[in-house]
Write an enzyme that holds these catalytic residues in place. Sequence first.
Site, PDB file in Angstrom:
ATOM      1  N   CYS A 121      19.521  -3.758  22.159  1.00 49.51           N
ATOM      2  CA  CYS A 121      20.969  -3.603  22.018  1.00 49.51           C
ATOM      3  C   CYS A 121      21.703  -4.463  23.041  1.00 49.51           C
ATOM      4  CB  CYS A 121      21.305  -2.137  22.209  1.00 49.51           C
ATOM      5  SG  CYS A 121      23.056  -1.785  22.193  1.00 49.51           S
ATOM      6  N   CYS A 148      21.064   0.281  17.291  1.00 46.74           N
ATOM      7  CA  CYS A 148      20.452   0.722  18.542  1.00 46.74           C
ATOM      8  C   CYS A 148      20.111   2.208  18.420  1.00 46.74           C
ATOM      9  CB  CYS A 148      21.461   0.498  19.667  1.00 46.74           C
ATOM     10  SG  CYS A 148      20.998   1.289  21.210  1.00 46.74           S
ATOM     11  N   PRO A 189       0.828  -1.212   0.000  1.00 45.83           N
ATOM     12  CA  PRO A 189       0.000   0.000   0.000  1.00 45.83           C
ATOM     13  C   PRO A 189       0.864   1.265   0.000  1.00 45.83           C
ATOM     14  CG  PRO A 189       0.048  -0.995   2.198  1.00 45.83           C
ATOM     15  CD  PRO A 189       0.772  -1.943   1.274  1.00 45.83           C
ATOM     16  N   ASP A 190       0.317   2.354  -0.563  1.00 46.77           N
ATOM     17  CA  ASP A 190       1.020   3.625  -0.372  1.00 46.77           C
ATOM     18  C   ASP A 190       0.621   4.177   0.999  1.00 46.77           C
ATOM     19  OD1 ASP A 190      -1.455   4.799  -0.707  1.00 46.77           O
ATOM     20  OD2 ASP A 190      -0.983   5.833  -2.572  1.00 46.77           O
ATOM     21  N   PHE A 191       0.944   5.419   1.281  1.00 44.29           N
ATOM     22  CA  PHE A 191       0.679   5.952   2.616  1.00 44.29           C
ATOM     23  C   PHE A 191      -0.600   6.758   2.683  1.00 44.29           C
ATOM     24  CE2 PHE A 191       5.153   5.112   2.320  1.00 44.29           C
ATOM     25  CZ  PHE A 191       5.423   4.489   3.520  1.00 44.29           C
ATOM     26  N   ARG A 192      -0.816   7.621   1.681  1.00 44.12           N
ATOM     27  CA  ARG A 192      -1.844   8.654   1.823  1.00 44.12           C
ATOM     28  C   ARG A 192      -3.047   8.519   0.918  1.00 44.12           C
ATOM     29  NH1 ARG A 192       3.129  10.495   2.654  1.00 44.12           N
ATOM     30  NH2 ARG A 192       3.551  11.358   4.727  1.00 44.12           N
ATOM     31  N   ASP A 196      11.208  -0.694   0.024  1.00 47.72           N
ATOM     32  CA  ASP A 196      10.885  -2.065  -0.385  1.00 47.72           C
ATOM     33  C   ASP A 196      12.000  -2.743  -1.173  1.00 47.72           C
ATOM     34  OD1 ASP A 196      10.623  -0.943  -2.994  1.00 47.72           O
ATOM     35  OD2 ASP A 196       8.494  -0.558  -2.668  1.00 47.72           O
ATOM     36  N   CYS A 225      22.697   4.049  21.539  1.00 45.79           N
ATOM     37  CA  CYS A 225      24.165   4.136  21.372  1.00 45.79           C
ATOM     38  C   CYS A 225      24.606   3.934  19.923  1.00 45.79           C
ATOM     39  CB  CYS A 225      24.873   3.145  22.299  1.00 45.79           C
ATOM     40  SG  CYS A 225      24.773   1.428  21.759  1.00 45.79           S
ATOM     41  N   ASN A 271       1.606  10.117 -12.194  1.00 45.55           N
ATOM     42  CA  ASN A 271       0.939   9.931 -10.900  1.00 45.55           C
ATOM     43  C   ASN A 271      -0.570   9.869 -11.101  1.00 45.55           C
ATOM     44  OD1 ASN A 271       2.039   9.883  -8.101  1.00 45.55           O
ATOM     45  ND2 ASN A 271       0.461  11.417  -7.735  1.00 45.55           N
ATOM     46  N   HIS A 284      15.010   7.385   2.229  1.00 44.52           N
ATOM     47  CA  HIS A 284      14.404   7.109   3.542  1.00 44.52           C
ATOM     48  C   HIS A 284      14.917   5.792   4.126  1.00 44.52           C
ATOM     49  CE1 HIS A 284      10.846  10.048   2.594  1.00 44.52           C
ATOM     50  NE2 HIS A 284      11.987  10.658   2.843  1.00 44.52           N
ATOM     51  N   SER A 311       3.307  11.714  -3.415  1.00 40.45           N
ATOM     52  CA  SER A 311       2.466  12.874  -3.142  1.00 40.45           C
ATOM     53  C   SER A 311       3.304  14.141  -2.963  1.00 40.45           C
ATOM     54  CB  SER A 311       1.633  12.627  -1.883  1.00 40.45           C
ATOM     55  OG  SER A 311       2.485  12.416  -0.774  1.00 40.45           O
ATOM     56  N   GLN A 342      11.988   7.076  -2.223  1.00 41.26           N
ATOM     57  CA  GLN A 342      11.570   7.165  -0.817  1.00 41.26           C
ATOM     58  C   GLN A 342      11.198   5.779  -0.306  1.00 41.26           C
ATOM     59  OE1 GLN A 342       8.876  10.970  -0.359  1.00 41.26           O
ATOM     60  NE2 GLN A 342       8.688  10.217  -2.430  1.00 41.26           N
ATOM     61  N   ASN A 343      11.174   4.806  -1.230  1.00 39.55           N
ATOM     62  CA  ASN A 343      10.653   3.483  -0.861  1.00 39.55           C
ATOM     63  C   ASN A 343      11.691   2.638  -0.137  1.00 39.55           C
ATOM     64  OD1 ASN A 343       8.429   4.415  -2.159  1.00 39.55           O
ATOM     65  ND2 ASN A 343       8.787   3.277  -4.052  1.00 39.55           N
TER      66      ASN A 343
HETATM   67  P1  OAD Z   1       2.105   8.805  -0.602  1.00 35.65           P
HETATM   68  O1  OAD Z   1       1.161   7.738  -0.185  1.00 35.65           O
HETATM   69  O2  OAD Z   1       2.135  10.055   0.183  1.00 35.65           O
HETATM   70  O3  OAD Z   1       1.814   9.195  -2.116  1.00 35.65           O
HETATM   71  C1  OAD Z   1       1.656   8.224  -3.118  1.00 35.65           C
HETATM   72  C2  OAD Z   1       1.203   8.909  -4.402  1.00 35.65           C
HETATM   73  O4  OAD Z   1       1.182   7.936  -5.425  1.00 35.65           O
HETATM   74  C3  OAD Z   1      -0.189   9.515  -4.316  1.00 35.65           C
HETATM   75  O5  OAD Z   1      -0.192  10.779  -4.981  1.00 35.65           O
HETATM   76  C4  OAD Z   1      -1.054   8.491  -5.071  1.00 35.65           C
HETATM   77  O6  OAD Z   1      -2.162   9.078  -5.727  1.00 35.65           O
HETATM   78  C5  OAD Z   1      -0.067   7.973  -6.082  1.00 35.65           C
HETATM   79  N1  OAD Z   1      -0.317   6.604  -6.550  1.00 35.65           N
HETATM   80  C6  OAD Z   1      -0.751   5.521  -5.860  1.00 35.65           C
HETATM   81  N2  OAD Z   1      -0.785   4.433  -6.635  1.00 35.65           N
HETATM   82  C7  OAD Z   1      -0.376   4.826  -7.877  1.00 35.65           C
HETATM   83  C8  OAD Z   1      -0.194   4.172  -9.138  1.00 35.65           C
HETATM   84  N3  OAD Z   1      -0.433   2.861  -9.309  1.00 35.65           N
HETATM   85  N4  OAD Z   1       0.245   4.909 -10.170  1.00 35.65           N
HETATM   86  C9  OAD Z   1       0.496   6.232 -10.043  1.00 35.65           C
HETATM   87  N5  OAD Z   1       0.347   6.906  -8.876  1.00 35.65           N
HETATM   88  C10 OAD Z   1      -0.078   6.222  -7.823  1.00 35.65           C
HETATM   89  O7  OAD Z   1       3.547   8.105  -0.689  1.00 35.65           O
HETATM   90  P2  OAD Z   1       4.984   8.819  -0.741  1.00 35.65           P
HETATM   91  O8  OAD Z   1       4.907  10.096  -1.477  1.00 35.65           O
HETATM   92  O9  OAD Z   1       5.942   7.797  -1.194  1.00 35.65           O
HETATM   93  O10 OAD Z   1       8.175   8.182   4.792  1.00 35.65           O
HETATM   94  O11 OAD Z   1       5.223   9.111   0.800  1.00 35.65           O
HETATM   95  C11 OAD Z   1       6.386   9.764   1.200  1.00 35.65           C
HETATM   96  C12 OAD Z   1       6.837   9.314   2.555  1.00 35.65           C
HETATM   97  O12 OAD Z   1       5.768   9.418   3.490  1.00 35.65           O
HETATM   98  C13 OAD Z   1       7.224   7.859   2.646  1.00 35.65           C
HETATM   99  O13 OAD Z   1       8.530   7.596   2.197  1.00 35.65           O
HETATM  100  C14 OAD Z   1       7.082   7.559   4.103  1.00 35.65           C
HETATM  101  C15 OAD Z   1       5.791   8.284   4.390  1.00 35.65           C
HETATM  102  O14 OAD Z   1       5.637   8.738   5.688  1.00 35.65           O
HETATM  103  C16 OAD Z   1       8.702   7.594   5.861  1.00 35.65           C
HETATM  104  O15 OAD Z   1       8.258   6.590   6.328  1.00 35.65           O
HETATM  105  C17 OAD Z   1       9.894   8.298   6.414  1.00 35.65           C
HETATM  106 ZN    ZN Z   2      22.820   0.562  22.502  1.00 33.12          ZN
END
Ligand code: OAD
Ligand code: ZN
Length: 257
Positions: free
Chosen positions: A156, A132, A31-34, A107, A135, A220, A124, A197, A104-105
């Site tokens: 640790c 740890c 899954p993506d995040f947002r 995976d 330390c 996107n 990321h 995003s 940013q992935n």
């Molecule tokens: P987001 O979930 O914020 O954004 C994903 C974007 O991809 C959205 O604009 C979706 O519409 C789009 N999307 C989803 N599926 C798609 C597809 N099949 N084709 C084209 N677009 C698609 O994810 P990131 O921008 O990667 O950080 O999030 C950034 C960071 O926020 C992550 O690295 C993570 C998170 O908190 C950390 O964990 C430090």
């Molecule tokens: Zn430690």
Amino acid sequence: ISSLAKYIKSTGCKNVVLMLGAGVSTSAGIPDFRSPETGLYSNLARLNLPHPEAVFEISFFRKQPVPFYTLAHELYPGKFRPTITHSFIRLLAEKSLLHTCFTQNIDTLERRAGVPDDKIIEAHGSFAGQRCIECKQPYDDEKMKEHIFSMKIAKCEHCGGYVKPDIVFFGEELPEKFIRAIPNLRSADLLIIMGTSLTVYPFASLAQRVDESCPRVLINLDHVGDIGSRADDIVLLGKCDDVVKDLCVELGWEDEL
Ligand code: OAD
Ligand code: ZN
């Protein structure tokens, strides 16, 4: 898509810079995040968090590491396969067009697809190492895997602090390698932003670092950031895999995907 293909073919651009986010791996089953409904942050009720992002906050992890370990168990690399979009990135590298792939992935699907390590900047971090949080002593790979798979919190051996994979949490610095690679953006002759995003900084700010003369392409599901505001920007709305497939047909690369 055809004007992008024409640009790639006719200018012979050799310094393509990529900015990737979770959207390039959703078709792999991660899954993506947002994204509303399907995004990770909409589906964490079971973890009883004060707010969804807390699972990636270092201050929260120090108090409660269990939610992150639960998620790490589910997202641990190994069972997911690279997508068509990842194959396209490998092709860019094989054809000596790829300058840097900023992702940013966590995976590791870029590497699994065969993109050379020295072209990838995991901004990321990843599950490739762990330490740890107190330390900073590194912790053994195999032991970490065992802990994540059995959902036990690794501690640790020196100070008893919690051990965390080298994934960048909110409140932590990005890797040195990322900071050092930022000036490279000046030599980009094409920037392709896919599946992000553009909400998380400093990563999102890379899009402002290319020259005015460097076309920026967004692939996107929706409009993000200010991409589209410059005369040479190209916005291709759709699923990454679909857009990339069409682009590869235009480029005559479809048999190599
Ligand atoms: P987001 O979930 O914020 O954004 C994903 C974007 O991809 C959205 O604009 C979706 O519409 C789009 N999307 C989803 N599926 C798609 C597809 N099949 N084709 C084209 N677009 C698609 O994810 P990131 O921008 O990667 O950080 O999030 C950034 C960071 O926020 C992550 O690295 C993570 C998170 O908190 C950390 O964990 C430090
Ligand atoms: Zn430690």
